[in-house]
Design an enzyme around this catalytic site. Structure first.
Site, PDB file in Angstrom:
ATOM      1  N   SER A  56       9.217   4.090  -4.023  1.00 55.81           N
ATOM      2  CA  SER A  56      10.290   3.154  -3.704  1.00 55.81           C
ATOM      3  C   SER A  56       9.820   1.730  -3.944  1.00 55.81           C
ATOM      4  O   SER A  56       8.674   1.380  -3.668  1.00 55.81           O
ATOM      5  CB  SER A  56      10.692   3.342  -2.243  1.00 55.81           C
ATOM      6  OG  SER A  56      11.806   2.561  -1.924  1.00 55.81           O
ATOM      7  N   SER A 110       6.553   4.815  -0.271  1.00 48.35           N
ATOM      8  CA  SER A 110       6.799   3.382  -0.389  1.00 48.35           C
ATOM      9  C   SER A 110       5.786   2.759  -1.327  1.00 48.35           C
ATOM     10  O   SER A 110       4.652   3.225  -1.458  1.00 48.35           O
ATOM     11  CB  SER A 110       6.680   2.706   0.977  1.00 48.35           C
ATOM     12  OG  SER A 110       5.312   2.620   1.371  1.00 48.35           O
ATOM     13  N   ASP A 111       6.193   1.682  -2.029  1.00 46.80           N
ATOM     14  CA  ASP A 111       5.178   0.842  -2.640  1.00 46.80           C
ATOM     15  C   ASP A 111       4.357   0.252  -1.495  1.00 46.80           C
ATOM     16  O   ASP A 111       4.806   0.207  -0.342  1.00 46.80           O
ATOM     17  CB  ASP A 111       5.830  -0.251  -3.492  1.00 46.80           C
ATOM     18  CG  ASP A 111       4.921  -0.733  -4.614  1.00 46.80           C
ATOM     19  OD1 ASP A 111       3.679  -0.568  -4.495  1.00 46.80           O
ATOM     20  OD2 ASP A 111       5.433  -1.278  -5.604  1.00 46.80           O
ATOM     21  N   TRP A 112       3.163  -0.194  -1.799  1.00 47.90           N
ATOM     22  CA  TRP A 112       2.221  -0.571  -0.745  1.00 47.90           C
ATOM     23  C   TRP A 112       2.722  -1.783   0.040  1.00 47.90           C
ATOM     24  O   TRP A 112       2.906  -2.858  -0.490  1.00 47.90           O
ATOM     25  CB  TRP A 112       0.853  -0.836  -1.365  1.00 47.90           C
ATOM     26  CG  TRP A 112      -0.061   0.358  -1.352  1.00 47.90           C
ATOM     27  CD1 TRP A 112      -1.374   0.377  -0.972  1.00 47.90           C
ATOM     28  CD2 TRP A 112       0.249   1.718  -1.697  1.00 47.90           C
ATOM     29  NE1 TRP A 112      -1.890   1.651  -1.075  1.00 47.90           N
ATOM     30  CE2 TRP A 112      -0.921   2.488  -1.512  1.00 47.90           C
ATOM     31  CE3 TRP A 112       1.399   2.369  -2.149  1.00 47.90           C
ATOM     32  CZ2 TRP A 112      -0.967   3.867  -1.749  1.00 47.90           C
ATOM     33  CZ3 TRP A 112       1.358   3.742  -2.398  1.00 47.90           C
ATOM     34  CH2 TRP A 112       0.192   4.467  -2.196  1.00 47.90           C
ATOM     35  N   ALA A 125       5.715  -1.984   1.294  1.00 48.10           N
ATOM     36  CA  ALA A 125       7.142  -2.209   1.071  1.00 48.10           C
ATOM     37  C   ALA A 125       7.983  -1.760   2.259  1.00 48.10           C
ATOM     38  O   ALA A 125       9.121  -2.219   2.416  1.00 48.10           O
ATOM     39  CB  ALA A 125       7.608  -1.482  -0.189  1.00 48.10           C
TER      40      ALA A 125
END
Length: 814
Positions: free
Chosen positions: A188, A221-223, A225
């Site tokens: 994401s 999730s992106d880190w 995010a």
């Protein structure tokens, strides 16, 4: 699912939530009592970095994703994926964070090089091949970044406003293709879409991805995010990464206990994580079936590189004939310091990098291959290395190891298993024995507090960034400080660079000790290169971008080559009519001298085999097999979609579906090189084109004198499509059809032509082969409050490139 439900029933709420929450930078926790190992993740668009920096365990570096897409070869993408699946297994990685299928909406996009194409079909097909290859080893992928992360400006907070039709036909289409092919993960994005942060976007992540498409994998999730507890839990996110600043963990468990998040929502997420564990062998009861680890990383990197190189222009100078050469001039700073990777999280440490100069010298043993810098576009000094320098010895809080150059990088686990919470210092020791007397330049670049000592002189002590600079800015926007020092040739001086970190900050390090010896000024460098070119049989000029131009974290401000590289090319080409320009850039740049050069070869970021692949192509051992996956403009102002400026926290895709070649076809301007363009070392004749039962067939004949490979591209056109200014999909439309729910709107405007399929064929001189290209129903559909097949008579075009049609027929769709 019975086994997974049995495991699920054994877990407490706190254990369930722990499986959804990063335990550190790269992994989820193990639960030994149910036989669950820790699930490990790694960055990996071009190579598998692993969980940290291990000097004795380098990573194969493949060419950039733009290069992989330029092959237009799904089978080769699958082979590249198999190699990285193999690398993942070797490094103990279960989930590879890639591929990136965000589109080339604008050539200014900072991560353009990490994405495949401006076309959703080409992006989706290459991604599907890559994902299939990786997952064949029982290693998961996360196709990213869902969705709208097509630029880097304010990427953490921007709201991207995408019309419904563009969202479905363009931006979601590659994700849908990978989901249909059985991808195991999606990442994401940081940004929001149409008012909702993607990490909490239930409509896209839950309703569309999981329910409509039937996706049974995990959404990661992106880190950092994930920024809310309840919103992300209810919005379709399954795993929040990493441990730092994570809103889940105990807070999510409490939200379940208080009734804000239903228990069944958590159970669905945990089932998905357990299914991923089952697929990747992280469940002891389900080991992964052994797949032969027989891919040769060097061979794959070499094949992808030569197959990706796009010969954009050639007046007959290529291929070169070794027997006709006595002196070859190789010119450009990037000819010795090859740009093989894009900046940011895509970076890995390869086992070797073959520069263009070394590659040419290796295959021309009887030829003088002379070198001149010409022009140096690098804003930071290159890393210290070479004969002037001794061994680079690193001391990381008592753990000693050596590195090849004055550059140290890692993200995640520390070398030697050092504890990130307690590691606070790094010391780089080496020596400098200059070959030339005079004023040398040394430099420090990176982040943290530094102390640089040369001999008995302390040249610097302090921090390169102001206090309070955020983690992301530190990593993605390093700074440089330079120090002139007068040294005597042959006299060795010790050099010590000390770096200190705040406790807990050593998980990300990007430090370089730079060096430039005394030498001519900029004008002198160009003059020397021109002189060398004039005295040579052929001049090979390598130009390109730098890490400060193309990288994650920021968008480009210009498409121009940095420094005086344009001037260098023009002056060299004037001095030698046999000038070959090699463009070492991951995405489009302006080439104002393109018609002055005898040949222009676009090599992207070509990976660790850069120079060897280049030498083979220049000498005709291999054919340059690439075709452009994105349009290259003649002038920046000609680009129909360019701007990435954010206004009031938002950026609206007003152009709707008209990006890339779709937009260029409506423009009064013409690009320098069109989508699909690419020359080879032979010629092709196209025979009859027929369409039957959802498939296009075209005969193709190699009419040249060499074996070759042709990429047959099929485009569709719908001549009767409406084009009224206010129709959905036209400029100014917001994408809302305005029709009653469930009823189709008026037939939307369509592009003049669009890619419907492609296939590559190989043939010997005089040989005729048949290309077979499927034409699925989706090729004839538009999003119009649902997928709608537009009946009518379509023009089917078999082409060498978008602007080079070869055979045409008609087909009727009911």
């Amino acid at each position: 699912m019975t086994d997974l439900d049995h495991l699920l029933a054994q877990l407490t709420l706190d254990e369930k939530v722990s499986l959804l929450t990063g335990q550190d930078f790269w992994s989820l926790p193990a639960i030994p009592r149910i036989g669950l190992r820790s699930l490990v993740m790694s960055d990996g668009p071009v190579g598998v970095r692993g969980t940290g920096y291990a000097p004795d365990d380098p990573s194969i570096a493949l060419p950039s994703p733009t290069a992989l897409a330029a092959t237009w070869d799904v089978a080769l993408a699958e082979r590249a994926g198999r190699l990285l699946g193999q690398e993942s297994r070797r490094k103990g990685v279960h989930l590879l964070l890639g591929p990136t299928v965000n589109l080339h909406r604008t050539p200014l996009g900072g991560r353009h090089f990490e994405c495949y194409s401006e076309d959703p079909l080409l992006s989706g097909e290459i991604a599907t091949g890559f994902v299939t290859g990786v997952q064949s080893h029982g290693v998961g992928t996360t196709v990213k970044h869902l969705v709208g992360n097509d630029f880097e400006t304010d990427r953490m907070t921007v709201d991207v406003r995408i019309p419904d039709r563009a969202l479905r036909e363009l931006y979601l289409a590659p994700f849908e293709r990978v989901a249909a092919a059985g991808g195991w993960g999606v990442m994401s994005a940081y940004n929001g879409v149409n008012g909702t942060p993607m990490a909490a976007h239930g409509v896209i992540q839950e309703d569309i991805l999981k329910r409509e498409w039937g996706f049974d994998g995990v959404v990661v999730s992106d880190w950092r995010a994930a920024r809310s507890t309840v919103g992300t839990a209810l919005g379709g996110l399954d795993i929040a990464m990493p441990a730092m600043d994570n809103p889940w963990g105990p807070a999510l468990a409490e939200a379940v206990r208080s009734g804000q998040v239903p228990q069944e929502v958590i159970d669905d997420k945990v089932r998905r994580v357990l299914l991923l564990a089952l697929r990747t062998g992280a469940l002891e009861s389900h080991p992964v079936t052994d797949v032969p680890l027989d891919e040769d990383g060097t061979a794959v990197a070499h094949q992808v590189a030569v197959r990706s190189f796009v010969l954009a222009r050639n007046d007959g100078v290529l291929p070169l004939t070794a027997g006709e050469l006595s002196r070859v001039a190789v010119i450009g700073a990037l000819a010795t310091d090859a740009r093989v990777l894009g900046g940011g999280s895509a970076q890995v440490t390869p086992p070797h990098v073959i520069s263009p100069l070394d590659g040419l010298r290796a295959v021309l043993p009887g030829v003088e291959v002379a070198y001149a810098v010409g022009a140096d576009p690098r804003p930071f000094l290159p890393a210290a290395e070479g004969p002037d320098w001794g061994t680079f010895q690193l001391d990381l809080d008592g753990y000693d190891f050596t590195v090849a150059t004055g550059t140290v990088r890692w993200i995640g686990d520390l070398p030697g298993g050092r504890d990130v919470a307690t590691t606070t210092s790094l010391v780089l020791r080496t020596s400098l024995t200059p070959e030339v007397s005079g004023e040398h330049l040394l430099a420090i670049s990176g982040f943290g507090a530094f102390e640089l000592t040369v001999g008995d002189q302390k040249l610097y002590q302090g921090s390169l960034h102001p206090p309070g600079t955020g983690r992301a800015d530190l990593l993605l926007h390093p700074r440089e400080q330079r120090f002139p020092i007068t040294l005597e040739a042959g006299v060795t001086v010790p050099v010590v660079l000390r770096q200190t970190f705040e406790p807990g900050m050593a998980h990300s390090v990007a430090t370089t000790l730079g060096h430039r010896p005394p030498g001519p000024d900029e004008e002198g460098l160009i003059a020397a290169a021109v002189d060398l070119a004039a005295r040579s049989d052929v001049a090979v000029v390598v130009v390109g971008t730098t890490e400060q131009v193309e990288s994650e974290g920021f968008d480009r401000t210009s498409l121009a080559l940095p420094g005086r590289q344009d001037e260098l090319v023009s002056r060299v080409a004037a001095a030698n009519p046999r000038t070959v320009v090699v463009v070492n850039a991951g995405s489009p740049v302006l080439l104002p001298w393109s018609e002055e050069a005898a040949a222009v070869l676009l090599t992207w970021f070509p990976g660790q085999e850069a120079g060897a692949a280049l030498a083979d192509v220049l000498l005709g051992v291999e054919e340059p097999g690439g075709r452009l996956p994105t349009t290259w403009p003649r002038r920046e102002q000609d680009c129909p979609v360019l701007d990435v400026r954010v206004t009031d926290g938002a950026l609206t895709y007003d152009e709707d579906i008209f990006i890339g070649y779709r937009a260029w076809l409506r423009s009064q301007e013409r690009p320098l090189f069109t989508f699909g363009h690419g020359l080879g070392y032979t010629t092709w004749g196209y025979g009859d084109l027929t369409v039957t039962e959802g498939e296009a067939l075209v005969s193709v004949t190699n009419t040249g004198e060499r074996p070759g490979r042709e990429v047959v591209q099929i485009y569709l056109s719908y001549p009767d499509a409406p084009a009224s200014p206010g129709s959905p999909g036209s400029p100014g439309s917001t994408g809302s059809t305005g029709s009653p729910e469930g009823e189709p709107a008026a037939t939307p405007e369509r592009p003049e032509r669009w890619l419907a399929g492609f296939a590559s064929v190989a043939a010997a001189p005089g040989e005729t082969v048949t290309a077979r290209i499927p034409l699925p129903e989706r090729a004839f559909q538009v999003w119009n409050n649902g997928w709608q097949t537009i009946p009518g008579t379509y023009t089917v075009i078999a082409a060498h490139a978008l602007d080079d049609p070869r055979s045409t027929t008609m087909t009727k769709i009911n």
